[in-house]
Design an enzyme around this catalytic site. Structure first.
Site, PDB file in Angstrom:
ATOM      1  N   PHE A  65       0.848  -1.193   0.000  1.00 18.20           N
ATOM      2  CA  PHE A  65       0.000   0.000   0.000  1.00 18.20           C
ATOM      3  C   PHE A  65       0.882   1.241   0.000  1.00 18.20           C
ATOM      4  CE2 PHE A  65      -2.288   3.538   1.816  1.00 18.20           C
ATOM      5  CZ  PHE A  65      -3.518   3.474   1.173  1.00 18.20           C
ATOM      6  N   ASP A 108       9.230   2.446   1.604  1.00 17.53           N
ATOM      7  CA  ASP A 108       8.099   3.266   2.039  1.00 17.53           C
ATOM      8  C   ASP A 108       7.961   3.107   3.549  1.00 17.53           C
ATOM      9  OD1 ASP A 108       5.702   4.406   2.748  1.00 17.53           O
ATOM     10  OD2 ASP A 108       4.603   3.692   0.989  1.00 17.53           O
ATOM     11  N   LYS A 165       2.890  10.219   7.763  1.00 15.31           N
ATOM     12  CA  LYS A 165       2.181   9.899   9.014  1.00 15.31           C
ATOM     13  C   LYS A 165       2.786  10.593  10.246  1.00 15.31           C
ATOM     14  CE  LYS A 165      -0.744   6.229   7.619  1.00 15.31           C
ATOM     15  NZ  LYS A 165      -0.444   5.424   6.428  1.00 15.31           N
TER      16      LYS A 165
END
Ligand SMILES: *Cc1c(COP(=O)(O)O)cnc(C)c1O
Length: 389
Positions: free
Chosen positions: A134, A219, A248
């Protein structure tokens, strides 16, 4: 505002893109949040893993309010003291040599930047991503994201992308060629079900990329900033990426993201990429404060210690619906043999907020500052719910 009024207004105007739970969260402190009726919850969602330093950390609140008084926006066409300080602070913790940054506003925007940087530096089009991976929902990031449910309605996506099984070196070996710009991989797959990779797989990917002249992009949007018990999850595996993607938790809840790459790749040429809000002093001040809190309170170590405890505790659960408990640090998944949504609902009734990772995995991303008693209470609630399913 009254709870019913909040629900009515949101329902009347929401995009519809999000499934809503029946609570309006209006306040947070550390690992606790409160709804509009004053009900308290232990928050193991943490804004989808954003709240590494917890809600309303005083150092972050102070940094934001002081910076807001001085300057909120400053374009990258000028130098700025906060931005300069952020580069210096982040470089202390990123892997050796990774000290060229492109600052932006979200994880997906950072993935876009990483894809563009990889294509720009190599002059090649291809991107190899992982099944169950993702990387976000904008069209470039979505091209790297695997889940057909997210992709299908928006095809055609970017050309040049392919997906191989996470952990399958032979498949990666076949997929990476002379036209591959980069391989993009999460050290621990988050949305895809909390799947930690292995050192052997990442070693192999590194070797394949080096042989073919492709770049390796880690990532770390979900795994970064102490989440897995190290500053960055690549450290668990001795993985040296060329490019890392951050988001985040980077600014303690203020929207921010970053691409960071190895200095040997060089720099982007002026005008080739950009972002109006990227590198703004408000987000930079929040990020500096967040990194400072992570250092001062030794939160990566704390996540390591509490995560080890939590995994062991959850592995004690005796329930036929539990298939596997896995994770790294305070990034934990419980793979179930049943759908996770009713379990999340039952947990919420016990005042514990947890999130899914796909249809059957229960995921926990608590703030790294969570009190031990709160983590124990959350684990006990999960046990009760799962043992009664
Ligand atoms: C959340 C996430 C993204 C996307 O970040 P947004 O800020 O939601 O755009 C990208 N990659 C990973 C690994 C993520 O967990």
């Amino acid at each position: 505002m009254e709870t019913e009024k909040i629900f009515t207004l949101e329902n009347a105007h929401t995009s519809g893109a999000y499934a809503k739970r029946p609570a309006a969260l209006v306040r947070g402190k550390g690992a606790r949040v409160w709804d509009s009726d004053g009900r308290e919850y232990i928050d193991c969602i943490g804004g989808h893993g954003v709240a590494v330093v917890g809600h309303a950390h005083p150092a972050v609140v102070r940094a934001i309010s002081e910076q807001a008084e001085r300057m909120i926006i400053c374009p990258e066409s000028f130098y700025n003291d906060r931005r300069a300080e952020l580069y210096e602070r982040l470089s202390r913790h990123t892997p050796d040599g990774l000290n060229r940054f492109f600052l932006c506003n979200s994880g997906a925007e950072a993935v876009e930047g990483a894809i563009k940087a990889a294509r720009y530096f190599t002059g090649r089009p291809g991107i190899v991503a992982m099944k169950s991976g993702f990387h976000g929902r904008t069209l470039g990031a979505l091209s790297a994201t695997w889940n057909p449910k997210y992709r299908k309605p928006f095809e055609p996506l970017l050309a040049g992308f392919q997906h191989v099984s996470f952990g399958d070196l032979d498949a990666a070996d076949r997929a990476v060629g002379d036209d591959t710009a980069a391989v993009i991989v999460e050290p621990v797959q988050g949305e895809g079900g909390v799947n930690p990779g292995s050192a052997a797989f990442f070693d192999g990917l590194r070797r394949i990329c080096d042989e073919r002249g492709a770049l390796l992009i880690a990532d770390e949007v979900q795994t970064g900033f102490g989440r897995t018990g190290r500053w960055f999850a690549v450290e668990h595996f001795g993985l040296a990426p060329d490019i890392m993607v951050l988001g985040k938790g980077i600014a303690g809840g203020v929207p921010a993201g970053a691409v960071v790459w190895h200095r040997r790749l060089g720099t982007l040429k002026p005008g080739i990429h950009g972002s109006t809000f990227g590198g703004n002093p408000l987000a930079a001040a929040a990020a500096i404060a967040t990194v400072h809190v992570l250092e001062e309170e030794r939160l990566p170590e704390r996540a390591n210690r509490l995560g080890t405890w939590l995994l062991a505790e959850l592995r004690q659960i005796r329930s036929p619906v539990v298939k596997e408990v896995r994770g790294l640090g305070l990034m934990v998944g419980i793979a179930l043999r049943v759908r996770v949504t009713p379990v999340l609902r039952d947990l919420m009734k016990k005042s514990v907020l947890a999130l899914p990772a796909g249809p059957t995995v229960l995921r926990l991303l608590p703030p790294l500052v969570i009190e031990e008693e709160d983590l124990q209470a959350a684990a006990a609630a999960i046990r009760e719910v799962l043992e009664s399913v």
